[in-house]
Design a protein around this motif. Sequence first.
Motif, PDB file in Angstrom:
ATOM      1  N   ALA A 150      34.329 -15.811 -10.947  1.00 14.35           N
ATOM      2  CA  ALA A 150      32.873 -15.968 -10.910  1.00 14.35           C
ATOM      3  C   ALA A 150      32.226 -14.830 -10.137  1.00 14.35           C
ATOM      4  N   ILE A 151      32.853 -14.402  -9.048  1.00 11.09           N
ATOM      5  CA  ILE A 151      32.317 -13.287  -8.266  1.00 11.09           C
ATOM      6  C   ILE A 151      32.326 -12.011  -9.095  1.00 11.09           C
ATOM      7  N   ARG A 152      33.381 -11.782  -9.853  1.00  9.07           N
ATOM      8  CA  ARG A 152      33.457 -10.588 -10.688  1.00  9.07           C
ATOM      9  C   ARG A 152      32.339 -10.576 -11.733  1.00  9.07           C
ATOM     10  N   PHE A 153      32.074 -11.710 -12.338  1.00  6.62           N
ATOM     11  CA  PHE A 153      30.992 -11.776 -13.326  1.00  6.62           C
ATOM     12  C   PHE A 153      29.636 -11.582 -12.647  1.00  6.62           C
ATOM     13  N   HIS A 154      29.457 -12.255 -11.520  1.00  8.14           N
ATOM     14  CA  HIS A 154      28.212 -12.163 -10.749  1.00  8.14           C
ATOM     15  C   HIS A 154      27.931 -10.719 -10.341  1.00  8.14           C
ATOM     16  N   GLU A 155      28.935 -10.041  -9.805  1.00  7.17           N
ATOM     17  CA  GLU A 155      28.751  -8.665  -9.363  1.00  7.17           C
ATOM     18  C   GLU A 155      28.668  -7.709 -10.539  1.00  7.17           C
ATOM     19  N   GLY A 156      29.254  -8.099 -11.670  1.00  6.58           N
ATOM     20  CA  GLY A 156      29.137  -7.262 -12.855  1.00  6.58           C
ATOM     21  C   GLY A 156      27.699  -7.116 -13.304  1.00  6.58           C
ATOM     22  N   ILE A 157      26.930  -8.180 -13.154  1.00  4.65           N
ATOM     23  CA  ILE A 157      25.499  -8.118 -13.469  1.00  4.65           C
ATOM     24  C   ILE A 157      24.721  -7.521 -12.305  1.00  4.65           C
ATOM     25  N   GLY A 158      25.020  -7.969 -11.106  1.00  2.00           N
ATOM     26  CA  GLY A 158      24.329  -7.463  -9.916  1.00  2.00           C
ATOM     27  C   GLY A 158      23.276  -8.435  -9.430  1.00  2.00           C
ATOM     28  N   ILE A 195      17.352 -27.631 -25.141  1.00  2.00           N
ATOM     29  CA  ILE A 195      17.036 -26.501 -24.264  1.00  2.00           C
ATOM     30  C   ILE A 195      17.357 -26.922 -22.831  1.00  2.00           C
ATOM     31  N   GLN A 196      18.286 -26.216 -22.227  1.00  2.00           N
ATOM     32  CA  GLN A 196      18.766 -26.587 -20.891  1.00  2.00           C
ATOM     33  C   GLN A 196      17.892 -25.938 -19.818  1.00  2.00           C
ATOM     34  N   LEU A 197      17.046 -26.758 -19.186  1.00  2.32           N
ATOM     35  CA  LEU A 197      16.204 -26.274 -18.097  1.00  2.32           C
ATOM     36  C   LEU A 197      16.474 -27.048 -16.811  1.00  2.32           C
ATOM     37  N   GLU A 198      17.721 -27.498 -16.652  1.00  2.00           N
ATOM     38  CA  GLU A 198      18.120 -28.183 -15.426  1.00  2.00           C
ATOM     39  C   GLU A 198      19.421 -27.570 -14.906  1.00  2.00           C
ATOM     40  N   ASN A 199      19.379 -26.267 -14.694  1.00  2.00           N
ATOM     41  CA  ASN A 199      20.557 -25.557 -14.210  1.00  2.00           C
ATOM     42  C   ASN A 199      20.737 -25.645 -12.700  1.00  2.00           C
ATOM     43  N   GLY A 200      19.740 -26.179 -11.993  1.00  2.00           N
ATOM     44  CA  GLY A 200      19.829 -26.249 -10.546  1.00  2.00           C
ATOM     45  C   GLY A 200      20.858 -27.235 -10.048  1.00  2.00           C
ATOM     46  N   TYR A 201      21.165 -28.242 -10.838  1.00  2.00           N
ATOM     47  CA  TYR A 201      22.165 -29.233 -10.432  1.00  2.00           C
ATOM     48  C   TYR A 201      23.562 -28.666 -10.620  1.00  2.00           C
ATOM     49  N   TYR A 202      23.810 -28.142 -11.805  1.00  2.00           N
ATOM     50  CA  TYR A 202      25.120 -27.583 -12.139  1.00  2.00           C
ATOM     51  C   TYR A 202      24.922 -26.648 -13.310  1.00  2.00           C
ATOM     52  N   SER A 203      25.221 -25.380 -13.096  1.00  5.18           N
ATOM     53  CA  SER A 203      25.055 -24.396 -14.155  1.00  5.18           C
ATOM     54  C   SER A 203      26.405 -24.045 -14.757  1.00  5.18           C
ATOM     55  N   LEU A 204      26.484 -24.051 -16.081  1.00  4.97           N
ATOM     56  CA  LEU A 204      27.752 -23.765 -16.719  1.00  4.97           C
ATOM     57  C   LEU A 204      28.277 -22.389 -16.357  1.00  4.97           C
ATOM     58  N   ALA A 205      29.577 -22.289 -16.269  1.00 10.12           N
ATOM     59  CA  ALA A 205      30.228 -21.012 -16.002  1.00 10.12           C
ATOM     60  C   ALA A 205      30.171 -20.134 -17.243  1.00 10.12           C
ATOM     61  N   ALA A 206      30.158 -18.824 -17.034  1.00 11.16           N
ATOM     62  CA  ALA A 206      30.235 -17.890 -18.157  1.00 11.16           C
ATOM     63  C   ALA A 206      31.573 -18.074 -18.871  1.00 11.16           C
ATOM     64  N   GLN A 207      31.607 -17.776 -20.149  1.00  7.63           N
ATOM     65  CA  GLN A 207      32.815 -18.001 -20.937  1.00  7.63           C
ATOM     66  C   GLN A 207      34.035 -17.251 -20.384  1.00  7.63           C
ATOM     67  N   ARG A 210      23.346 -13.557 -22.632  1.00  6.55           N
ATOM     68  CA  ARG A 210      23.435 -14.955 -23.068  1.00  6.55           C
ATOM     69  C   ARG A 210      24.685 -15.197 -23.902  1.00  6.55           C
ATOM     70  N   ALA A 211      25.108 -14.194 -24.664  1.00  5.80           N
ATOM     71  CA  ALA A 211      26.293 -14.343 -25.509  1.00  5.80           C
ATOM     72  C   ALA A 211      27.556 -14.575 -24.688  1.00  5.80           C
ATOM     73  N   SER A 212      27.511 -14.295 -23.384  1.00 10.49           N
ATOM     74  CA  SER A 212      28.661 -14.522 -22.507  1.00 10.49           C
ATOM     75  C   SER A 212      28.759 -15.968 -22.040  1.00 10.49           C
ATOM     76  N   HIS A 224      28.853 -23.915  -7.668  1.00  6.58           N
ATOM     77  CA  HIS A 224      28.714 -24.296  -9.075  1.00  6.58           C
ATOM     78  C   HIS A 224      27.261 -24.226  -9.560  1.00  6.58           C
ATOM     79  N   LYS A 225      26.362 -23.804  -8.696  1.00  3.98           N
ATOM     80  CA  LYS A 225      24.961 -23.690  -9.103  1.00  3.98           C
ATOM     81  C   LYS A 225      24.664 -22.271  -9.590  1.00  3.98           C
ATOM     82  N   TRP A 226      24.585 -21.320  -8.664  1.00  7.17           N
ATOM     83  CA  TRP A 226      24.109 -19.989  -9.042  1.00  7.17           C
ATOM     84  C   TRP A 226      25.193 -18.930  -9.066  1.00  7.17           C
ATOM     85  N   LEU A 227      26.334 -19.198  -8.439  1.00  7.97           N
ATOM     86  CA  LEU A 227      27.423 -18.233  -8.528  1.00  7.97           C
ATOM     87  C   LEU A 227      28.188 -18.393  -9.835  1.00  7.97           C
TER      88      LEU A 227
END
Length: 424
Positions: free
Chosen positions: A316-324, A63-75, A53-55, A260-263
Amino acid sequence: MSTLSKRKFLKSMIGATSLPMMPWPDLTDLVGQVSHVSATELAQQEDFWTKVRASFPVTTDFIQLENGYYSLAAQPVLDNYLQHIQQVNAVSSYYMRTRQFNDKRESQAQLARLLGCSADELIITRNTTESLDTVIAGLNWKAGDEAVMAEQDYGAMLDMFRLQARRHGTVNRLVSLPNHPQSDAEIVSLYENAITPKTRLLMVCHMVNITGQILPIRQIVDMAHKHNVEVLVDGAHAFGHLAFTMADLGGCDYYASSLHKWLGTPLGAGILYVRKDKIPALWPLFADSSVPDDDIRKLNHTGTHPVATDLAIQDAIRFHEGIGIERKEARLRYLQRYWTDQVRHHPNIILNTPEAPARSCAIANVGITGKKPAELAKLLFDKYKIFTVAIESPTVRGVRVTPHLYTTTSELATFVRALKELAG
């Protein structure tokens, strides 16, 4: 030009045309510490996900529970994105004329690798709607041709099919998906019963946007192909959310998603997959005489557009794959089940999402007896500072709830408390 000015220019030019390829050290170290832990077990370890979460630059206002429309990018992704904007701007036309297309092809190749397809079967678009519209409008429709879809599909896509009916005299046949199917066979039969000898295309959601229900795409594709019907899959909420490749979907003809949703890509990027043998017959929305009919690039004539977003896809792909993706999917499913399991059997709370774990992941939809969706969404925000989105349709009445990797179980506990208080 002075020597110093030349150095600045070259530094800007090099910076704008190269990308760091190594993962971010903090993320690498964090994931490395849990490499021995299964995805299912890790999903429940709050200490790990608190560090993830700190990333993210998460708001503290609600409390943001509407990430399906547009989820913020990691820092880290956001930081690189802003740097791309500055670096491209520094050399402007030079970048656009010398590096733009090669860099976009690299992003395209990385996306194709994630999806499990050939790079010459995928293009980068602006979003899922544009991708799906490219197919729907690009088919050579004849009067009387039929298309099958569900009333739970995204409204803009239903509008596009209505437009083809007005323009070409096509016929749209709608099915209605049950919120709680008993089996995959029930869903497959629902679509199959709508097919006639005149059916040319079947559009289906990989994950229904209003309920989060995951549909049995491979079985639907296999069934449709037996009837010589092409399949267009709306994967707006699945890519970067679920662990899958095109091979898992049974050779669907077309697939579309937003990044811009889940990636976690900044706004302005989506993908369209077109199976190689289906490319020649599609008409492009915008003409480009420099590309042959059998080249998917004919569908991707965008003109001048914000290229920094194309570059940020790689970040975004690098961050996504970093988590898995396996860890990501497991955590998202765990978060949804964390709150839905606590309210599923409440007499005044209605869950519009299937209970079987394999039929949903992060997204779920919930309603309260006697409260309209808009009223519920307003109460949640005004009284509890919880942001959701109201969904009201003939079959689904509630708020869509979409946690993300940075959502905490304590936030969801607040949501559960709110639901129970509002439900009496």
